[in-house]
Design a protein around this motif. Sequence first.
Motif, PDB file in Angstrom:
ATOM      1  N   THR A   1      -4.967   2.613   8.103  1.00  0.00           N
ATOM      2  CA  THR A   1      -6.097   2.246   8.438  1.00  0.00           C
ATOM      3  C   THR A   1      -6.669   1.412   7.588  1.00  0.00           C
ATOM      4  N   LEU A   2      -6.333   1.421   6.334  1.00  0.00           N
ATOM      5  CA  LEU A   2      -6.681   0.498   5.270  1.00  0.00           C
ATOM      6  C   LEU A   2      -6.213  -0.792   5.708  1.00  0.00           C
ATOM      7  N   ALA A   3      -4.978  -0.794   5.898  1.00  0.00           N
ATOM      8  CA  ALA A   3      -4.470  -2.299   6.346  1.00  0.00           C
ATOM      9  C   ALA A   3      -4.930  -2.888   7.462  1.00  0.00           C
ATOM     10  N   ASP A   4      -5.346  -2.004   8.215  1.00  0.00           N
ATOM     11  CA  ASP A   4      -6.273  -2.480   9.484  1.00  0.00           C
ATOM     12  C   ASP A   4      -7.415  -2.989   9.086  1.00  0.00           C
ATOM     13  N   ARG A   5      -8.254  -2.489   8.177  1.00  0.00           N
ATOM     14  CA  ARG A   5      -9.671  -2.803   7.636  1.00  0.00           C
ATOM     15  C   ARG A   5      -9.171  -4.215   6.763  1.00  0.00           C
ATOM     16  N   ILE A   6      -8.119  -4.365   5.999  1.00  0.00           N
ATOM     17  CA  ILE A   6      -7.982  -5.425   5.240  1.00  0.00           C
ATOM     18  C   ILE A   6      -7.598  -6.355   6.199  1.00  0.00           C
ATOM     19  N   LEU A   7      -6.972  -6.346   7.181  1.00  0.00           N
ATOM     20  CA  LEU A   7      -6.764  -7.633   7.936  1.00  0.00           C
ATOM     21  C   LEU A   7      -7.836  -7.921   8.866  1.00  0.00           C
ATOM     22  N   GLU A   8      -8.781  -7.251   9.272  1.00  0.00           N
ATOM     23  CA  GLU A   8     -10.086  -7.271   9.630  1.00  0.00           C
ATOM     24  C   GLU A   8     -10.999  -8.240   8.887  1.00  0.00           C
TER      25      GLU A   8
ATOM     26  N   PHE B   1      -3.058 -13.604   0.104  1.00  0.00           N
ATOM     27  CA  PHE B   1      -2.498 -12.500  -0.173  1.00  0.00           C
ATOM     28  C   PHE B   1      -1.329 -12.246   0.785  1.00  0.00           C
ATOM     29  N   HIS B   2      -0.219 -11.582   0.326  1.00  0.00           N
ATOM     30  CA  HIS B   2       0.798 -11.037   1.040  1.00  0.00           C
ATOM     31  C   HIS B   2       0.842  -9.465   1.047  1.00  0.00           C
ATOM     32  N   LEU B   3       0.679  -8.926   2.058  1.00  0.00           N
ATOM     33  CA  LEU B   3       0.622  -7.589   2.108  1.00  0.00           C
ATOM     34  C   LEU B   3       1.768  -7.127   2.749  1.00  0.00           C
ATOM     35  N   ILE B   4       2.557  -6.466   2.019  1.00  0.00           N
ATOM     36  CA  ILE B   4       4.031  -5.851   2.325  1.00  0.00           C
ATOM     37  C   ILE B   4       3.891  -4.442   2.734  1.00  0.00           C
ATOM     38  N   ASP B   5       4.345  -4.152   3.985  1.00  0.00           N
ATOM     39  CA  ASP B   5       4.361  -2.766   4.321  1.00  0.00           C
ATOM     40  C   ASP B   5       5.472  -2.125   3.831  1.00  0.00           C
TER      41      ASP B   5
ATOM     42  N   ILE C   1       0.882  -1.112   0.011  1.00  0.00           N
ATOM     43  CA  ILE C   1       0.024  -0.013   0.046  1.00  0.00           C
ATOM     44  C   ILE C   1       0.856   1.371  -0.033  1.00  0.00           C
ATOM     45  N   ILE C   2       0.507   2.197  -0.934  1.00  0.00           N
ATOM     46  CA  ILE C   2       1.428   3.365  -1.021  1.00  0.00           C
ATOM     47  C   ILE C   2       0.534   4.461  -0.547  1.00  0.00           C
ATOM     48  N   ALA C   3       1.128   5.198   0.050  1.00  0.00           N
ATOM     49  CA  ALA C   3       0.127   6.670   0.646  1.00  0.00           C
ATOM     50  C   ALA C   3       1.169   7.677   1.101  1.00  0.00           C
ATOM     51  N   HIS C   4       0.840   8.828   1.268  1.00  0.00           N
ATOM     52  CA  HIS C   4       1.423   9.905   2.099  1.00  0.00           C
ATOM     53  C   HIS C   4       0.918   9.636   3.369  1.00  0.00           C
TER      54      HIS C   4
ATOM     55  N   GLU D   1       3.777  -7.510  -6.915  1.00  0.00           N
ATOM     56  CA  GLU D   1       3.234  -7.197  -8.461  1.00  0.00           C
ATOM     57  C   GLU D   1       2.371  -6.145  -8.316  1.00  0.00           C
ATOM     58  N   GLY D   2       1.875  -5.937  -7.361  1.00  0.00           N
ATOM     59  CA  GLY D   2       0.793  -4.826  -7.469  1.00  0.00           C
ATOM     60  C   GLY D   2       1.020  -3.769  -6.446  1.00  0.00           C
ATOM     61  N   ALA D   3       0.590  -2.621  -6.378  1.00  0.00           N
ATOM     62  CA  ALA D   3       0.456  -1.507  -5.239  1.00  0.00           C
ATOM     63  C   ALA D   3      -0.931  -0.992  -5.259  1.00  0.00           C
ATOM     64  N   VAL D   4      -1.402  -1.025  -4.113  1.00  0.00           N
ATOM     65  CA  VAL D   4      -2.570   0.012  -3.601  1.00  0.00           C
ATOM     66  C   VAL D   4      -2.412   1.493  -3.454  1.00  0.00           C
ATOM     67  N   LEU D   5      -2.796   2.280  -4.392  1.00  0.00           N
ATOM     68  CA  LEU D   5      -2.108   3.636  -4.177  1.00  0.00           C
ATOM     69  C   LEU D   5      -3.269   4.419  -3.313  1.00  0.00           C
ATOM     70  N   VAL D   6      -3.204   4.613  -2.173  1.00  0.00           N
ATOM     71  CA  VAL D   6      -4.154   5.437  -1.337  1.00  0.00           C
ATOM     72  C   VAL D   6      -3.925   6.872  -1.409  1.00  0.00           C
ATOM     73  N   VAL D   7      -4.863   7.572  -1.807  1.00  0.00           N
ATOM     74  CA  VAL D   7      -5.034   9.166  -2.077  1.00  0.00           C
ATOM     75  C   VAL D   7      -6.051   9.817  -1.319  1.00  0.00           C
TER      76      VAL D   7
END
Lengths: 600, 361
Positions: free
Chosen positions: A21-28, A75-79, A11-14, A98-104
Amino acid sequence: MDQSKIRNFSIIAHIDHGKSTLADRILEMTDTVALREMKDQLLDTMDLERERGITIKLNAVTLNYKADDGETYTFHLIDTPGHVDFTYEVSRSLAACEGAVLVVDAAQGIEAQTLANVYLALDNDLEILPVINKIDLASADPERVIEEIENVIGLDAHNAPLISAKSGLNVHEVLEQIVKLVPPPKGDRHNRLKALVFDSAYDAYRGVIVQVCIKEGMIKVGDTMKFMATGAEYEVLECGIRTPKEIKKDCLVCGEVGWIAASIKNIKDVRVGDTITLKDASAIEPLAGYRELNPMVYCGLYPVESNRYNDLRDALEKLQLNDASLQFEAETSQALGFGFRCGFLGLLHMDVIQERIEREFNIDIIATAPSVVYHVNLTDGTQIHIDNPSQLPEVQRIESIEEPFVKATIMCPKEYIGAVMEVAQNKRGIYEDMIYLDDSRVSIIYQLPLGEIVYDFFDRLKSVSRGYASFDYELSGYRVSKLAKMDILLNGEVVDALSSIVHKDFAYNRGKALCEKLRKLIPRQQFEIPIQAALNGKIIARTNISALRKNVLAKCYGGDITRKKKLLEKQKEGKKRMKQVGSVEVPQEAFMAILSVDDE
Amino acid sequence: MSNAMYIHVPFCDSICAYCDFERCKKHPLLTSRWLDVIIKDIQDRKNEPIQTLYIGGGTPTSLSYDELEILLSACDCFKPVEYTIEANIENLTKDKIMLLKEHGVNRISLGVQSLNDHLIQIIERHHSASDIFSKIDEIHACGIENISVDMIYGLPTQSLDIWLADLKQIASNKKISHVSIYSLTIEENSAFGRKKIEKVSDELDEKMYFEGIRVLESFGFEQYEISNFCRYGRYSRHNSAYWKYDDFIGIGAGAYGKEEHIYYHWPFRLNDYIKGTLKREETKLTKADEMFEMIMMGLRMKQGVSLERFNLVFHEDLRKVFHEAIEKHVRSNHLEIMNGHLRCTCEGWAILNSILIDFME
């Protein structure tokens, strides 16, 4: 395991745009963590990270997701760390994906740091999934942000899920897109092993734990593995995944992300970006992208109480176990005694290390002002590299001095263009370009000396733009500058720890401001103390701290003896935190005074 | 057995801007119940051989004539050599002065603080310079001749000239035999603290102190303690008990006391006090505490700490116990041993805190 059902992503974000928070939701939502076990923002485990709301150490978790198509995916979520100091680490963890979630952020739009990380992701051929977050804010303007993503990055963002990571709104859609759009890992488990090292952590009982992504082949307990860059060989004792609890497995196969323990005692054997292969069936070529990391910023760290020198060394050694990019060696300062010259990837890295030493190891330290690495060309035709102003040779031997420059990208709303440019100009910036991102925001490019950025540049930028400017930089090379060493004399004696390298055109003002600042920071003592600034031995500024003639409790506390004593104890405590430099007692802040002299 | 007693009257008619002491605005219902309790407390100690009695506050003279009479009558059991009461001129009426005189009060400590109308307003007091001098005449005429005045320097907007002019006016009044000068401290829990008022610069504060000493001395005052000056030999015997580190009894909510190696404080909780459930907070003093504190207090006096007395109390030689600190500060000419006393030199006196830090463990 079916490799086609694996999805590796980041996950990429400023900062503050909602990555954790998104990571938390995904884990949940993947039932990875029972709700009652959830602490806010699970992936950020260090206290400091929680406090600052940033991620410093990387973490990777394995999640199981049952998709709408009825299949279960791994899923492997790499921080990734969200700060400019750690660009290389970010690029290596992105290389595991192989992919990145871009949070804006739906209200803020794209920031300089996000952009830098998007480029890193594009460099690594990642599929980028834009996501617009904080859609429930009153100030949310998703249309504008979608347009911005298309203009600035050139990504089609019309299918971007509009989410609220906080409430969980539309997060399901993000998970479905990961399944549909992120390709499964390439590679073949029958090939020779290539595992990408993207992080490591030290465990007191099991040595260095290596975080890897298996790009080719497989590795199992009992194999003898080999680090291709360092040549170190170890027998695999344990391996497994994290959910985020550690789970042991017999082997890790192509496409999986996990950890390896091999009783590795020396962190230096484990380098981020290195490739692990098998000793007996070595891959021919390592994975691309490995680079040796060199510190960009140095400073001296000294114990306030000199008898804690060994404790400080222990602390640095322990920190280094988890952080190979931290470098240090013993140094001696006439003013501060025995300490260490420490190298860091950048300013945040330096701050974090200093804070951890004080907080986790309970050692009061004095940090000298940070310095960059200067290349000094001598009259005899040789070049030396110095990271400490007091090492600068005498003027007669110097032909020229080169300093590192960076290409800085500053993004801000257009009403702050003038103020931002003034800050950059005052820091000897060389204007390069300005791009309108949309009607209201611009991206300004400057060449800036790194040595100026370490002096409160970021704080100044934030203050003139009311926090709206964002900033990112990359090293762009060395340039010759008109530089000279400025010394500070206290009571007639040069204090080596206060020396700095300054641009000659700025020396007079900076010297004056620094003397003034020191006058305010150093408490009055029982004698008058002259403070002078000298450039190449010539005095360019001076001031005085007048002698303290009265220090006595002159209030009618009557019989309140405790109060009298408490005031004295406070004074004694303050005195303990001072460093005796010659005959003068100097508080710790004085050694960092130069960082903020441009304020005045 | 203690020779000194302090009685705390926590009431004031109004609260001064700099004050964070243990005080509150006066309320008649509260005072009558408070009187019942404190009288009992005083009577409990009626057999103590009290030499100096000090009624402080707060503002003791904010009590009404009748209330004051009840309080003073309760103290009639003592026959102190020095009997002081703190007073504000606003509520020290002539009949109250007569009452004080009748009950043996022989010293009045007046909280004047400033004679400058503008500053008086800033500190939220309600008197004028002429009120003060006519009140002093009145007190003197009633036969109480030991009059002390408290003055504050370092007040916001106060200049060196204003300060010295005030002091001269005070010192030239022959009826005033004792002056205390205090440097303003901005306390968090005061009106000044809450308003984030800034004090004068350290440099000006120093000047006010040193020039103030010079002015008082030129009028025949002797500086016998860091903040205290007297003439005609009228030093404060009661305060000297604190400085000599004698035991003293503290009575009333808000009071401090020290008896038999216990230092105590009656917390300022009037409700508990009135109910009779107030417990004093105690600190057991170790020998090391006491040795340091005797020096901390004693060096405030010009005469310093008596080596003989130190030996008598602790069976130790002061010069040996604090050998290092003494040697250091004798060498830098901050301390000297003179006439069997360890005392500060002129230079050392004003930087006593810096010296004391070296005496701490």
